[in-house]
Design a protein around this motif. Structure first.
Motif, short mmCIF file in Angstrom:
data_model
loop_
_atom_site.label_atom_id
_atom_site.label_comp_id
_atom_site.label_asym_id
_atom_site.label_seq_id
_atom_site.Cartn_x
_atom_site.Cartn_y
_atom_site.Cartn_z
N UNK A 79 42.01 43.12 44.72
CA UNK A 79 42.21 43.99 43.56
C UNK A 79 41.02 44.05 42.63
N UNK A 80 40.01 43.21 42.86
CA UNK A 80 38.81 43.23 42.01
C UNK A 80 37.85 44.29 42.52
N UNK A 81 37.57 45.29 41.72
CA UNK A 81 36.71 46.40 42.10
C UNK A 81 35.24 46.01 41.91
N UNK A 82 34.54 45.82 43.02
CA UNK A 82 33.13 45.40 42.98
C UNK A 82 32.20 46.54 43.40
N UNK A 83 32.65 47.77 43.25
CA UNK A 83 31.85 48.92 43.70
C UNK A 83 30.67 49.20 42.78
N UNK A 84 30.67 48.63 41.58
CA UNK A 84 29.56 48.82 40.64
C UNK A 84 29.36 47.49 39.93
N UNK A 85 28.62 46.60 40.58
CA UNK A 85 28.63 45.22 40.11
C UNK A 85 27.40 44.45 40.55
N UNK A 86 27.20 43.30 39.89
CA UNK A 86 26.30 42.24 40.34
C UNK A 86 27.19 41.06 40.67
N UNK A 87 27.17 40.65 41.93
CA UNK A 87 28.06 39.59 42.42
C UNK A 87 27.23 38.39 42.86
N UNK A 88 27.68 37.20 42.48
CA UNK A 88 27.03 35.97 42.93
C UNK A 88 27.97 35.24 43.89
N UNK A 89 27.92 35.57 45.19
CA UNK A 89 28.82 34.96 46.17
C UNK A 89 28.65 33.45 46.22
N UNK A 90 29.74 32.75 46.37
CA UNK A 90 29.70 31.30 46.40
C UNK A 90 29.80 30.68 45.03
N UNK A 91 29.34 31.40 44.00
CA UNK A 91 29.42 30.90 42.63
C UNK A 91 30.72 31.30 41.95
N UNK A 92 31.43 32.29 42.54
CA UNK A 92 32.68 32.75 41.94
C UNK A 92 32.48 33.55 40.68
N UNK A 93 31.42 34.35 40.64
CA UNK A 93 31.09 35.14 39.44
C UNK A 93 30.68 36.54 39.85
N UNK A 94 31.14 37.52 39.10
CA UNK A 94 30.69 38.90 39.28
C UNK A 94 30.67 39.59 37.93
N UNK A 95 29.67 40.41 37.69
CA UNK A 95 29.59 41.23 36.50
C UNK A 95 29.91 42.66 36.88
#
Length: 396
Positions: free
Chosen positions: A305-321
């Motif tokens: 349910x988290x929309x990451x289509x326009x984002x900066x994601x840090x995989x493994x860190x559990x963080x996305x902007x």
């Protein structure tokens, strides 16, 4: 005790609220004097560093004095042999990096806009950047600090050597308190040697699902990656190339970097990228008018349910902007989905009306209200420091 400089109010508004004055202390004693006087007058203070994360939080209940901490700048002490330094909290990350580089060392914490972001602000706001993958939270690189409580008391926690852990847990508490419990004046940091060499690689993907698969494969390989980031939407446009890109950074001895880069190329198709791209990636969340930060348990996949289509994601860190989220109803549903996965979705920057429409900046409190109130009462008994901005900082 000296007298803090009074400067023009300038751009010190927070959510449309403008302070009556701005004060700029040059010493810890001056900072303590400002906070003591504010407590006696029952005035409210908002602490400022570089202002890169001043928008995080709900509107303050009161706002009388802006305290500009950039006067508390500079390296106090540096022990290269011990990989430790003490620095004033208003020192920018870029200034610190330049000072340490002469000894071939660094503080391995990255945050948006390092030419403006201060060490104290980075710690107080628990700023996140590419370095989170390998070097974890900023609080993990602090061994001591000098701080001013909300009643003006100057306190010290931790020490100036790695083995001195007296009061160490307090430095962890302050990291992520967003200037609502104490004003950081000096911090003692753990350092690392600069890597002999670093390399940045880029893998393209058709969509966010493909990018997450690439990132998952890289993490499953257990290769010692220095940083990993996914950019999509407007972030990908800013970085050029594919609609979605995965950026990989490798650092260390030259032979090790070559070996790991070769192994990465065996897992996925990559091209070389400009190492300067990491500063752009880290700074993107500070350059967009409306931004939300999603956090979930590290090492897990992003919540459904988290929309990451326009984002900066840090995989493994559990963080996305999330850059530029729009509909308030969709955002509220997304927040519920993230919280159901033991995460949080925090509004980092937006106008006050939009924040109200989504139920506030923080969503579900991460700390029981009774504990939050007890901490506030203990550290800031007169409710001087940024009252109402947060219930208590999220740990993400």
């Amino acid at each position: 005790m000296g007298v803090a400089t009074q400067v023009a109010v300038g751009e010190r508004a927070v959510d449309g609220m403008v302070p009556s004055r701005t004060l700029r202390p040059d010493t810890t004693d001056e900072l303590a004097g400002i906070i003591t006087a504010a407590g006696r007058a029952r005035e409210a203070v908002v602490l400022w560093g570089g202002g890169t994360r001043i928008g995080v939080g709900d509107p303050p209940e009161r706002y009388d004095i802006a305290v500009d901490l950039t006067g508390l700048a500079g390296l106090v002490e540096h022990s290269p042999a011990d990989l430790v330094c003490t620095v004033r909290a208003g020192t920018t990350l870029a200034e610190l990096a330049r000072a340490l580089s002469a000894s071939g060392q660094r503080w391995p914490v990255e945050a948006p806009c390092p030419e403006r972001a201060t060490v104290g602000g980075t710690i107080a706001s628990a700023a996140a950047g590419p370095s989170r993958l390998r070097y974890q939270h900023p609080r993990d690189w602090i061994i001591g600090c000098t701080a001013v409580l909300g009643d003006g008391t100057i306190t010290r926690a931790g020490g100036r050597v790695v083995k001195n852990a007296t009061g160490y847990d307090l430095t962890r508490l302050y990291s992520g308190s967003y200037g609502t419990l104490v004003a950081l004046a000096e911090v003692t940091l753990k350092l690392m040697a600069l890597p002999e060499r670093s390399a940045t690689l880029r893998a393209g993907a058709k969509d966010i699902s493909g990018a997450l698969r690439i990132a998952a494969d890289l993490r499953a390989s257990h290769l010692p990656l220095d940083a990993l980031a996914i950019v999509s939407g407007t972030a990908a446009e800013r970085c050029g190339g594919s609609p979605v890109s995965v950026f990989i950074r490798i650092g260390g001895p030259s032979a090790a970097v070559e070996r790991v880069a070769r192994d990465v190329r065996g897992l996925t198709s990559v091209t070389d990228a400009d190492p300067a791209i990491w500063r752009d990636i880290a700074s993107l969340p500070a350059e967009v008018d409306r931004v939300a930060r999603a956090g979930w348990p590290s090492g897990h996949a992003p919540p459904d349910g988290l929309d990451l289509s326009n984002a900066v994601v840090y995989p493994g860190s559990g963080i996305a902007f999330l850059l530029g989220p729009t509909g308030s109803e969709a955002f509220t549903a997304m927040r519920a989905s993230v919280e159901a996965a033991d995460g949080a979705l925090v509004v980092e920057r937006a106008d006050a009306a939009w924040r109200r429409a989504v139920g506030g900046a923080w969503g579900r409190p991460r700390v029981p209200l009774g504990i939050a109130r007890a901490l506030k009462q203990r550290f800031d008994p007169h409710d001087v420091l940024a009252p109402g901005r947060i219930p208590l900082a999220s740990s993400t």
